[in-house]
Design an enzyme around this catalytic site. Structure first.
Site, mmCIF file in Angstrom:
data_model
loop_
_atom_site.group_PDB
_atom_site.id
_atom_site.type_symbol
_atom_site.label_atom_id
_atom_site.label_comp_id
_atom_site.label_asym_id
_atom_site.label_seq_id
_atom_site.Cartn_x
_atom_site.Cartn_y
_atom_site.Cartn_z
ATOM 1 N N ASP A 67 0.812 -1.210 0.000
ATOM 2 C CA ASP A 67 0.000 0.000 0.000
ATOM 3 C C ASP A 67 0.851 1.267 0.000
ATOM 4 O OD1 ASP A 67 0.967 -0.381 2.588
ATOM 5 O OD2 ASP A 67 -0.995 -0.779 3.460
ATOM 6 N N ASN A 135 -7.580 -3.068 14.172
ATOM 7 C CA ASN A 135 -8.960 -3.420 13.811
ATOM 8 C C ASN A 135 -8.994 -4.619 12.868
ATOM 9 O OD1 ASN A 135 -7.962 -2.342 11.479
ATOM 10 N ND2 ASN A 135 -9.418 -0.643 11.340
ATOM 11 N N HIS A 137 -7.161 -4.883 10.038
ATOM 12 C CA HIS A 137 -6.882 -4.602 8.624
ATOM 13 C C HIS A 137 -5.564 -5.242 8.185
ATOM 14 C CE1 HIS A 137 -4.883 -0.481 9.668
ATOM 15 N NE2 HIS A 137 -3.919 -1.294 9.286
ATOM 16 N N GLU A 142 -9.636 -2.179 5.248
ATOM 17 C CA GLU A 142 -10.301 -1.935 6.518
ATOM 18 C C GLU A 142 -11.524 -2.851 6.665
ATOM 19 O OE1 GLU A 142 -8.806 -0.116 8.583
ATOM 20 O OE2 GLU A 142 -8.376 1.919 7.918
#
Ligand code: GLP
Length: 252
Positions: A67, A135, A137, A142
């Site tokens: 990313d 979380n 990801h 996400e």
């Protein structure tokens, strides 16, 4: 899935680096999927050390990063392109033109995603290094009702922006969007190395590896992959150690 819980972070770094190095030894033209964040820093250091000690060459290796932030140029010290040069590429003999990250400065971001996916399709990843967000990801995929398979532009969750704010002067400076490889691209890798450290990751690690496979925790999709190696420090692994499920845990 083979899960190893390490007593020390140094040992984890050395073993993770050794797995990357052995991939290159076996296949000098290996395609490596790379990650950023704080988790891989020690692994890259160990890899640089091992490469120099064993004279391992990366001259034939190609890399793809997961990313990149939208709007940060490669010279920006918080861009992932900058991170990769600092942490790894400047210290091994890989030609920079064989290293790839999504271009977060592209004027046409949709076209950039297509370009990245085409390259990934032509060079399947042998080993993908992954961290995990609090979380769940992976990359910047996400939690959501539905996940995107290919490379795409994503809005970062407030929790992710807050978590990454430690790298920026102020939280307002954290980009709100990123380009990320999708979950299908990640799962196409022949082998995946998932690494997590610290007590703050213990709960999400347990959820990802033993909880339901759900888009609410993108890392849980790794349970569907045939060749995942997980390396954890004892803090990140502490919830698993108290678990009596049939996990194959190795203590090192
Ligand atoms: C970041 C990156 C992920 C990384 C994760 C965890 O936002 N996009 O690739 O794995 O969050 O980061 P860290 O290793 O700093 O905990």
């Amino acid at each position: 899935m083979r899960i190893t819980i390490f007593d020390s972070n140094e040992e984890l770094d050395a073993r993770a680096a050794a797995l990357i190095a052995s991939t290159v030894v076996e296949r000098p033209a290996a395609v490596l999927g790379l990650a950023t964040g704080s988790t891989p820093v020690g692994i890259y250091k160990a890899l640089i050390r091992q490469a120099s000690q064993t004279k391992l060459s990366f001259a034939g290796v190609t890399t793809y990063n997961l990313d990149e932030y939208v709007g940060l140029p490669p010279e920006h010290d918080q861009s992932y392109a900058y991170y990769m040069k600092q942490q790894l590429f400047d210290h091994i003999d890989i030609p920079l033109e064989q290293t790839h990250l999504p271009n977060g400065m592209a004027t046409d971001l949709a076209a950039e995603c297509v370009r990245y996916d085409r390259m990934l399709a032509s060079q399947p990843i042998d080993l993908q290094l992954l961290g995990v967000g609090h979380n769940g990801h992976i990359g910047f995929n996400e939690p959501a009702e539905a996940l995107v398979g290919g490379t795409h532009v994503t809005d970062l969750e407030p929790a992710t922006i807050a978590a990454n704010a430690r790298f920026f002067e102020r939280e307002e400076l954290v980009p709100r969007q990123a380009i990320t490889m999708g979950v299908a691209s990640i799962l196409k890798a022949r082998q995946i190395l998932l690494v997590a450290r610290g007590a703050d990751k213990a709960q999400i690690v347990k959820q990802a590896l033993t909880g339901p496979i759900s888009t609410a925790c993108p890392a849980s999709l790794l349970q569907t992959h045939a060749h995942v190696t997980v390396m954890l420090d004892k803090e990140a692994g502490k919830e698993l150690m108290s678990d009596d499920s049939a996990l194959h845990l190795v203590y090192s």
